[in-house]
Design a protein around this motif. Structure first.
Motif, short mmCIF file in Angstrom:
data_model
loop_
_atom_site.label_atom_id
_atom_site.label_comp_id
_atom_site.label_asym_id
_atom_site.label_seq_id
_atom_site.Cartn_x
_atom_site.Cartn_y
_atom_site.Cartn_z
N PHE A 28 40.27 77.91 -8.77
CA PHE A 28 41.52 78.67 -8.89
C PHE A 28 42.70 77.75 -9.17
N PHE A 29 42.96 76.78 -8.29
CA PHE A 29 44.18 75.99 -8.50
C PHE A 29 44.01 74.97 -9.63
N ALA A 30 42.77 74.59 -9.94
CA ALA A 30 42.55 73.71 -11.09
C ALA A 30 42.82 74.44 -12.40
N ALA A 31 42.41 75.71 -12.48
CA ALA A 31 42.64 76.50 -13.70
C ALA A 31 44.12 76.77 -13.91
N LEU A 32 44.84 76.99 -12.80
CA LEU A 32 46.27 77.29 -12.93
C LEU A 32 47.09 76.07 -13.32
N ILE A 33 46.64 74.86 -13.00
CA ILE A 33 47.44 73.68 -13.30
C ILE A 33 47.21 73.17 -14.72
N ILE A 34 46.26 73.77 -15.45
CA ILE A 34 45.97 73.33 -16.82
C ILE A 34 47.20 73.37 -17.73
N PRO A 35 47.97 74.47 -17.77
CA PRO A 35 49.15 74.47 -18.65
C PRO A 35 50.14 73.35 -18.32
N ASN A 36 50.31 73.05 -17.04
CA ASN A 36 51.22 71.98 -16.65
C ASN A 36 50.76 70.64 -17.19
N CYS A 37 49.45 70.40 -17.14
CA CYS A 37 48.91 69.15 -17.66
C CYS A 37 49.12 69.05 -19.18
N VAL A 38 48.96 70.16 -19.87
CA VAL A 38 49.18 70.16 -21.32
C VAL A 38 50.66 69.93 -21.63
N LEU A 39 51.54 70.64 -20.91
CA LEU A 39 52.98 70.49 -21.12
C LEU A 39 53.45 69.07 -20.83
N ALA A 40 52.81 68.40 -19.88
CA ALA A 40 53.18 67.02 -19.56
C ALA A 40 52.96 66.11 -20.77
N ASN A 41 52.05 66.51 -21.66
CA ASN A 41 51.76 65.71 -22.85
C ASN A 41 52.49 66.18 -24.11
N THR A 42 52.87 67.46 -24.13
CA THR A 42 53.53 67.99 -25.34
C THR A 42 55.05 67.91 -25.29
N GLU A 43 55.63 67.84 -24.08
CA GLU A 43 57.09 67.85 -23.94
C GLU A 43 57.62 66.44 -23.72
N SER A 44 58.84 66.22 -24.16
CA SER A 44 59.48 64.90 -23.99
C SER A 44 60.19 64.84 -22.65
N TYR A 45 59.45 65.01 -21.57
CA TYR A 45 60.00 64.97 -20.23
C TYR A 45 60.02 63.53 -19.71
N SER A 46 60.94 63.27 -18.78
CA SER A 46 60.96 61.98 -18.11
C SER A 46 59.76 61.87 -17.17
N GLY A 47 59.45 60.64 -16.74
CA GLY A 47 58.34 60.44 -15.82
C GLY A 47 58.52 61.20 -14.52
N TRP A 48 59.76 61.23 -14.02
CA TRP A 48 60.05 61.95 -12.78
C TRP A 48 59.82 63.45 -12.96
N THR A 49 60.22 63.98 -14.13
CA THR A 49 60.02 65.41 -14.39
C THR A 49 58.53 65.75 -14.46
N VAL A 50 57.76 64.87 -15.11
CA VAL A 50 56.31 65.09 -15.20
C VAL A 50 55.69 65.12 -13.80
N GLU A 51 56.16 64.22 -12.93
CA GLU A 51 55.64 64.20 -11.56
C GLU A 51 55.92 65.52 -10.86
N ALA A 52 57.17 66.00 -10.99
CA ALA A 52 57.52 67.28 -10.37
C ALA A 52 56.77 68.43 -11.03
N LEU A 53 56.59 68.36 -12.35
CA LEU A 53 55.90 69.40 -13.11
C LEU A 53 54.46 69.58 -12.63
N ILE A 54 53.80 68.49 -12.25
CA ILE A 54 52.41 68.56 -11.81
C ILE A 54 52.32 68.85 -10.31
N LEU A 55 53.06 68.09 -9.50
CA LEU A 55 52.86 68.14 -8.05
C LEU A 55 53.42 69.41 -7.40
N LEU A 56 54.59 69.85 -7.82
CA LEU A 56 55.18 71.05 -7.21
C LEU A 56 54.27 72.27 -7.37
N PRO A 57 53.91 72.64 -8.61
CA PRO A 57 53.04 73.83 -8.77
C PRO A 57 51.65 73.63 -8.16
#
Length: 571
Positions: free
Chosen positions: A30-59
């Motif tokens: 369940f939670f692995a399937a839901l975090i897939i979009p976040n992992c993809v967005l971490a690679n497609t968006e020009s986010y800072s390293g801190w934002t990527v950390e929050a993008l993955i860990l918070l959700p």
């Protein structure tokens, strides 16, 4: 017998909850399937390293805590269905656009796109649909199975998963402060953390729908106080043509190396406006602004002011709105209804039907002053359905799935649709030229289109971030001999302003100025037929959050800016 059946039912009702190791596996699924979009967005968006950390860990932390909030994880999976829907929706859009999150406009498109157009799109992105079904449908089925079998997760497993989720969530919160400090827009949670950004966009979309629903009330007392500053001695006819998804790059008239506009190339008196950008890459935003006097920085005024048809009615014109697109319950329909006459073309809808209806109206109407809006189907996807088979000049142009392997066929079909638009416009001009009347025509597409043009693999339009291909649109004007005699200064101004930097904001004001209509809401500094056109004014785009932004701040890359510069578009 009845008693035995009753006992069996009671036994089933009292079936005890049972622990299952598989429930732990399902919870992780369940939670692995839901975090897939976040992992993809971490690679497609020009986010800072801190934002990527929050993008993955918070959700991820939240999903883990959610999955064990009840000991029956199957129930939590089904309570999380909205999250599963957002994840599936997000992955499909990433397949289609290559980056960005579910935008405000996506929800609006979801509710206003007619079923036929939706089925056309879905049938052509089946790899993405199959993928998300393969990920999320088994999850829901297994969750339902766990509910039916009354299985639970052990207390120890719940504690371990829940506490781990809490730690990850807290680490994500700690990353927000530095992420906020390095963010240019300072809207990390609102714009960059999925699915919080999606929830914000859904709320914004609901607010816009409420405003649209109340439009008749909020605009009821509005008036342009329109007057005429000049009139022609002959019958006056003004035609306003709104195109669909016609990017300038694929017009021979703009230097394209294919013969997509052979008839317009031979049509005298055409004035192409070569530096035109759309104010929005979505139809439901762009067309209302084309029909309205508002600029991107005046978005709230859209729900207070009336349309160009109301302006011409005040000035004494009989007004018609003829649409080749079906009613969608959107703002376009509300503005169209302000015309004295409204006509929707029935299927099969091809743009030459618009000319046929206009010919009938002009020949039967006794009005000396006519204003006609034609809303085309143009180059709306699926492209091969937008023209008769005899216009399949570039082949093969088969109906194929959206895939880089099919780029040639998709491009051929798109170019054929432009060639049909060329035929429609040239025939329209030919008919208008045959009339003994003072006639002016203005055409512009509502937005452009991506067609797998580069390594980004972008396709269609309406993405949250723009590209050169989505914003650079074809636009042109034409004037009859009678109009040129009556208003030579306006024609001379249009010829002078052929390369003027403009947006589709100029269209309303140009059309009104063509008809010599005066109002406090008409701005001559953005009118192509006015010598007052301001060549130095900065151009703005209406972004997904209805904020006016300079075009370089809309997601355009250096690659996009170079493409635009090749066509003389600079900022």
């Amino acid at each position: 017998m009845a008693t035995e059946i009753g006992k069996e039912r009671n036994i089933r009702k009292k079936k005890p909850l049972t622990r299952s190791r598989f429930t732990i596996v399902l919870t992780v699924y369940f939670f692995a399937a839901l975090i897939i979009p976040n992992c993809v967005l971490a690679n497609t968006e020009s986010y800072s390293g801190w934002t990527v950390e929050a993008l993955i860990l918070l959700p991820l932390g939240f999903y883990m805590m959610w999955s064990v909030a009840l000991k029956r994880s199957g129930i939590m999976i089904w309570l999380g269905f909205p999250l599963i829907f957002f994840c599936a929706f997000q992955l499909v859009l990433l397949y289609l656009f290559g980056n960005s999150i579910i935008a405000t406009d996506m929800f609006t498109n979801l509710l206003t796109t007619n079923p036929g157009e939706a089925s056309e799109l879905l049938s052509n992105i089946y790899p993405a649909v199959i993928t998300v079904c393969a990920i999320y449908v088994p999850l829901l089925w297994l969750g339902a199975r766990e509910i039916a079998h009354r299985r639970i997760i052990s207390r120890t497993s719940r504690m371990n998963i829940g506490l781990t989720g809490l730690v990850l969530f807290c680490l994500g919160l700690l990353a927000l402060w530095p992420a906020y400090r390095v963010s240019e827009e300072r809207h990390v949670l609102r714009d960059e953390i999925f699915p919080l950004n999606v929830l914000y966009n859904m709320r914004l979309s609901a607010v816009e729908f409420r405003k649209m629903h109340n439009y008749e009330e909020t605009s009821a007392g509005f008036t342009f106080n329109a007057t005429r500053t000049a009139e022609a001695p002959e019958r006056e006819i003004y035609v306003y043509i709104i195109g669909e998804a016609a990017r300038a790059m694929n017009w021979q008239l703009w230097g394209y190396d294919r013969e997509t506009t052979p008839m317009l190339m031979r049509t005298p008196g055409i004035i192409p406006f070569r530096n035109m950008l759309t104010q929005s890459n979505t139809t439901h935003k762009s067309v209302p602004m084309i029909l309205s006097s508002i600029a991107p920085g005046q978005h709230e005024e859209l729900y207070r002011r009336k349309s160009i048809s109301a302006l011409f009615r005040e000035a004494g014109f009989e007004t018609w709105f003829i649409s080749n697109q079906s009613p969608q319950g959107a703002m376009i329909d509300k503005l169209a209804r302000q015309s004295e006459h409204l006509l929707y073309i029935r299927s099969p809808r091809q743009d030459m039907q618009l000319l046929e209806e206009m010919e009938r109206i002009i020949s039967t109407s006794k009005a000396e002053r006519l204003f006609i809006v034609l809303h085309c189907y143009g180059s709306h996807f699926s492209y091969h359905q937008r023209y008769p088979r005899e216009f399949a000049h570039f082949r093969p142009d088969d109906d194929v799935a959206i895939n880089p392997e099919h780029k040639e066929m998709l491009l051929n079909a798109y170019d054929n649709s432009i060639r049909y638009t060329d035929y429609f416009l040239s025939r329209t001009i030919g008919y208008l030229d045959s009339l003994d009347a003072n006639v002016a025509m203005l055409y512009c597409s509502d937005h452009g289109e991506d067609i797998l043009d580069d390594e980004r693999g972008r396709f269609l339009h309406a993405s949250p971030t723009t590209t050169a291909y989505q914003i650079y649109v074809a636009s042109l004007g034409w004037f009859s001999d009678e109009y040129r005699r009556n208003f030579p200064d306006k024609v001379a101004a249009a010829e002078h302003n052929e390369n003027a930097p403009a947006t589709t904001h100029a269209l309303f004001h140009t059309m009104a100025d063509m008809a010599s209509i005066s109002s406090e809401y008409i701005d001559h500094t953005v009118s192509f037929v006015s010598p007052e056109f301001d060549w130095e004014a900065q151009r703005f785009y209406l972004n997904d959050h209805n904020e006016a932004r300079p075009y370089p701040k809309t997601g355009l890359t250096e690659q996009d800016l170079q493409v635009l510069e090749r066509y003389g578009v600079r900022f």
